[in-house]
Design an enzyme around this catalytic site. Structure first.
Site, PDB file in Angstrom:
ATOM      1  N   ASP A 112       7.457  15.638   4.052  1.00  0.00           N
ATOM      2  CA  ASP A 112       6.020  15.546   4.299  1.00  0.00           C
ATOM      3  C   ASP A 112       5.324  16.182   3.098  1.00  0.00           C
ATOM      4  OD1 ASP A 112       3.391  15.677   5.066  1.00  0.00           O
ATOM      5  OD2 ASP A 112       3.769  16.644   7.003  1.00  0.00           O
ATOM      6  N   ASN A 132       2.356   6.996  -4.923  1.00  0.00           N
ATOM      7  CA  ASN A 132       1.898   5.855  -4.134  1.00  0.00           C
ATOM      8  C   ASN A 132       1.561   6.224  -2.693  1.00  0.00           C
ATOM      9  OD1 ASN A 132       1.940   2.813  -3.307  1.00  0.00           O
ATOM     10  ND2 ASN A 132       3.475   3.779  -1.992  1.00  0.00           N
ATOM     11  N   TYR A 158     -10.601   7.738   2.860  1.00  0.00           N
ATOM     12  CA  TYR A 158      -9.764   7.036   1.881  1.00  0.00           C
ATOM     13  C   TYR A 158     -10.483   6.920   0.545  1.00  0.00           C
ATOM     14  CZ  TYR A 158      -6.847   3.206   0.054  1.00  0.00           C
ATOM     15  OH  TYR A 158      -6.024   2.414  -0.709  1.00  0.00           O
ATOM     16  N   ALA A 199     -10.645  10.374  -1.292  1.00  0.00           N
ATOM     17  CA  ALA A 199      -9.376  10.804  -1.887  1.00  0.00           C
ATOM     18  C   ALA A 199      -8.968   9.923  -3.054  1.00  0.00           C
ATOM     19  CB  ALA A 199      -8.292  10.817  -0.817  1.00  0.00           C
ATOM     20  N   LYS A 200      -9.127   8.612  -2.923  1.00  0.00           N
ATOM     21  CA  LYS A 200      -8.722   7.719  -4.004  1.00  0.00           C
ATOM     22  C   LYS A 200      -9.600   7.913  -5.239  1.00  0.00           C
ATOM     23  CE  LYS A 200      -5.173   5.383  -2.393  1.00  0.00           C
ATOM     24  NZ  LYS A 200      -3.833   5.480  -3.016  1.00  0.00           N
TER      25      LYS A 200
END
Length: 317
Positions: free
Chosen positions: A65, A93, A158, A161-162
């Site tokens: 994790d 990834n 998302y 963070a990206k």
């Protein structure tokens, strides 16, 4: 920049048990690369290792994790030990997709996205970088998203963070200029990997699943994940600074750059067409659970994505 031959080299692909990560790992194995994949789910990892066993004898499937402190350094060290040489390539990834309106989200949703897609890649890079610099070479590939430069609605954890990962990746390339370590930032649009089955949904979960799954499965909006994996590996071999995948993603990046206010207004209008949180907002439902509560039309709209998910080991596909 001189092209790198990955034959005989060692690579670690995070989130490599399914989806795009698994397809990248397989593409590297076809090129003669020693490949380690890591993920949290042991059964998915076992499946991925069986797939990789068809292509290479030098492989490893590591359960971890990456959001836990120190996990990145530990898995990087174990991958190098299992593959029999220091890591030459790191592919960041691993990711989580959380879909829903802001009113249905919680702070932990943002923390989970940040820990997975920013904090973990930073830890992994800092773990492998000293060895790469000492050897005068190495490659880092960071899988960002069109959701970084383009604020896609109902994907705010998302997107946040990206965007952070893309900024880190671009800055890392600048910092490492002249060191021999190459950094490639990948900015994919939607890909047919079956990711809608692994995503988490909040608000009116079945309706959120319906629009996201359909968009991620439609050929005009999404691209074949196998083709994307091949292009990503070729970009890493060439040491490209950046790779934007899909015509739709390229167009969106340009529109965001030249007319951010107008494009933002269009995205806002699109967001208002998406489902609201509902009178009793649900939180963090799995794609499989949400899929089971949709109408008969949705499986038709997601058929191509579901098929791709079965090939890429996505849950429930």
């Amino acid at each position: 920049m001189q092209r790198v031959d990955f034959a005989g080299k060692a690579a670690l692909v995070t989130g490599g048990s399914r989806g795009l990560g698994l397809l990248i790992a397989e593409e590297l194995a076809r090129r003669g690369c020693r490949v380690a994949v890591c993920a949290r789910d042991g059964s998915e990892l076992a499946f991925a290792e069986r797939r990789l066993a068809r292509l290479t004898d030098r492989r490893a499937a590591l359960e971890c994790d990456l959001t836990q402190p120190g996990a990145g350094r530990a898995v990087a060290a174990e991958a190098a030990e299992r593959l029999g040489r220091p890591l030459d390539l790191l592919v960041n990834n691993a990711g989580v997709i959380q879909v829903g309106p802001l009113a249905a989200l919680e702070q932990d949703d943002f923390r989970r996205s940040w820990d997975t897609m920013v904090a973990a890649p930073v830890e992994l890079v800092l773990a492998v970088l000293p060895g790469m610099r000492e050897r005068g070479g190495g490659s880092v590939v960071n899988i960002a998203s069109i959701g970084g430069p383009v604020p896609a609605p109902h994907l705010l954890p998302y997107v946040t963070a990206k965007a952070g990962l893309a900024a880190f990746s671009r800055g890392l390339r600048v910092e490492l200029a002249g060191s021999g370590v190459r950094v490639t930032t990948v900015v994919p649009g939607l890909m047919r990997t079956g990711s809608h089955r692994a995503a988490r949904f909040s608000g009116q979960a079945p309706r959120e699943y319906a629009w996201f799954g359909a968009a991620a499965s439609t050929p005009l909006l999404s691209t074949d994940a196998g083709r994307a994996a091949r292009r990503i590996v070729r970009a890493a071999e060439a040491g490209r600074a950046e790779l934007v995948l899909t015509p739709a993603a390229k167009l969106a990046v340009r529109l965001q750059g030249v007319a951010p206010a107008t494009f933002g207004a269009l995205l806002g209008a699109a967001g208002r067409l998406l489902p609201g949180p509902g009178r009793v907002a649900e939180h963090d439902l799995s794609g499989q659970a949400a899929a089971g509560r949709t109408g008969r039309l949705v499986p038709v709209l997601t058929a191509l994505g579901d098929r791709a998910g079965r090939n890429a080991n996505e849950p429930g596909s």
